[in-house]
Design an enzyme around this catalytic site. Structure first.
Site, PDB file in Angstrom:
ATOM      1  N   ARG A 296      14.354 -38.760  26.214  1.00 57.78           N
ATOM      2  CA  ARG A 296      13.141 -37.930  26.315  1.00 57.78           C
ATOM      3  C   ARG A 296      13.512 -36.468  26.563  1.00 57.78           C
ATOM      4  NH1 ARG A 296      11.615 -42.348  25.222  1.00 57.78           N
ATOM      5  NH2 ARG A 296       9.632 -43.334  25.750  1.00 57.78           N
TER       6      ARG A 296
ATOM      7  N   SER B  12       3.501 -42.399  28.982  1.00 58.55           N
ATOM      8  CA  SER B  12       4.279 -42.398  30.230  1.00 58.55           C
ATOM      9  C   SER B  12       4.201 -41.011  30.859  1.00 58.55           C
ATOM     10  CB  SER B  12       5.746 -42.689  29.951  1.00 58.55           C
ATOM     11  OG  SER B  12       5.904 -43.936  29.343  1.00 58.55           O
TER      12      SER B  12
ATOM     13  N   GLU C 176       7.584 -36.717  32.616  1.00 57.72           N
ATOM     14  CA  GLU C 176       7.915 -36.662  31.191  1.00 57.72           C
ATOM     15  C   GLU C 176       6.968 -35.677  30.515  1.00 57.72           C
ATOM     16  OE1 GLU C 176       6.796 -38.931  27.488  1.00 57.72           O
ATOM     17  OE2 GLU C 176       7.987 -40.402  28.586  1.00 57.72           O
TER      18      GLU C 176
END
Ligand code: EPU
Length: 338
Positions: A162, A237, A333
């Protein structure tokens, strides 16, 4: 190309947060992009793609550039592989469906990820054992300061979990205008070893899956666990899964042998943040219109009129509690716009 003023961003962010853009411009061509970057009088610019990975906590006092470049074309082909170039404003899931319709394999595991193709490299989107970097060739990006285009190879992008160059040194400096991917026309390499996919395929009664079957399995899993932003504001997320060093992991594992984990390298282990958050009692909790999803504790949701500040405050409360309980820091994130 028109510059609008005081535009609501509610429909442009998947959290459905009400915030205003001081100025707003929809970019529909590379020519538009070039022109708008050269405009004098708008020193602050803010780049908006699919709005699926950001939490806006206040009005945006800048010129918001909504990148709506469209188009998909084949740029190279052999008997085995096809290279495609996808413009940044193409919706990611629509792209996945397009590749399935052509029987091109490679991104079926990434079905139903919200957002646009141009923002996919920024956080190296990933799910069910596949990451964007696995099919990525290069991307074109325009330098915000000079309006000059530049090609970024896979190495230049410095992809991580990520993570990429565009989240670090390159943050805010470039606008990705298109992405090139290499997909398989034949002998598709299937990624079915991720537990949830195996189970879903079994439940669907499929023994020899095709890329379409895998996509369908992923869609079923995601629909079951993850809220659709059309029904419930969210950004997937909210946190990354923390990666622990071997020694930190061994001590964690000793205290919590029941906790799930994945070995990343010989010396690093990933712990699902969803598990940590659930243990802290947040799963399904609701504070006004800000909440933690009932089926997946990693997802923060807006039940209607939560402000970005309220959602951020919930996220910070979760981070503190996880730190207090487990001594583990969980990083966001999602991009927080402060
Ligand atoms: N878990 C819990 N409680 C929860 C959520 C998860 O105990 O509330 C446990 C599960 O039981 C499982 C483990 O955590 O043992 C992992 O859960 P899951 O398979 O749902 O995956 P994840 O680690 O929570 C990651 C990605 C998702 C991606 C899935 C599948 C991150 C930050 N998230 O989630 O990506 O779809 O794996 O590959 O890496 C996204 O980035 O927006 C996203 C949804």
């Amino acid at each position: 190309m028109q510059i609008l003023e005081n535009i609501s961003l509610k429909q442009y962010n998947t959290f459905g947060i009400e915030a205003k853009a001081r100025f707003f411009c929809e970019v529909q061509s590379l020519e538009d992009l070039n022109q708008v970057l050269r405009l004098k009088g708008y020193p602050q610019k803010f780049i908006l793609g699919g709005g699926s990975n950001m939490l806006i906590t206040k009005d945006i006092d800048a010129l918001v550039l909504f990148i709506n470049l469209k188009g998909i074309r084949v740029i190279g082909e052999t008997a085995q592989e096809v290279d495609i170039e996808v413009m940044a404003g193409e919706n990611w899931h629509q792209l996945v469906l397009y590749t399935l319709s052509k029987n091109y394999g490679g991104i079926e595991n990434l079905s139903l990820i919200p957002g646009n193709t141009g923002t996919a490299p920024i956080q190296n989107i990933g799910a069910y054992g596949v990451e964007l970097k696995d099919v990525f060739i290069a991307c074109e990006a325009v330098d915000c300061a000079t309006a000059i285009p530049k090609t970024f190879s896979k190495t230049d992008c410095k992809f991580g979990y990520r993570d990429s160059f565009f989240k670090n040194e390159g943050k805010g400096k470039y606008i990705i205008s298109s992405v090139q991917l290499r997909l398989q026309k034949v002998n598709h390499k299937l990624h079915t070893s991720y537990g949830a996919i195996e189970e879903e395929l079994r439940a669907m009664g499929i023994v020899k899956p095709t890329i379409k079957d895998i996509s369908n399995a992923v869609i079923r899993i995601r629909r079951h666990k993850l809220p659709d932003p059309k029904d419930l504001g969210n950004s997937g997320s909210f946190f990354k899964n923390p990666v622990l060093s071997k020694s930190a992991f061994l001590s964690f594992n000793n205290s919590y042998p029941e906790a799930p984990f994945y070995k990343v390298t010989a010396d690093t282990y990933k712990i699902p943040a969803g598990w940590l958050i659930e243990q802290c009692g947040f799963k399904g909790k609701r504070y006004g219109d800000a909440g933690v999803h009932v089926k997946q504790a990693l997802v923060i949701v807006n039940y209607g009129t939560a402000t970005g500040a309220e959602l951020l405050s919930l996220a910070e409360r979760i981070q503190e509690k996880v730190m207090q309980t487990f001594g583990i820091a969980i990083a966001t994130e999602v991009n927080i716009i402060k």
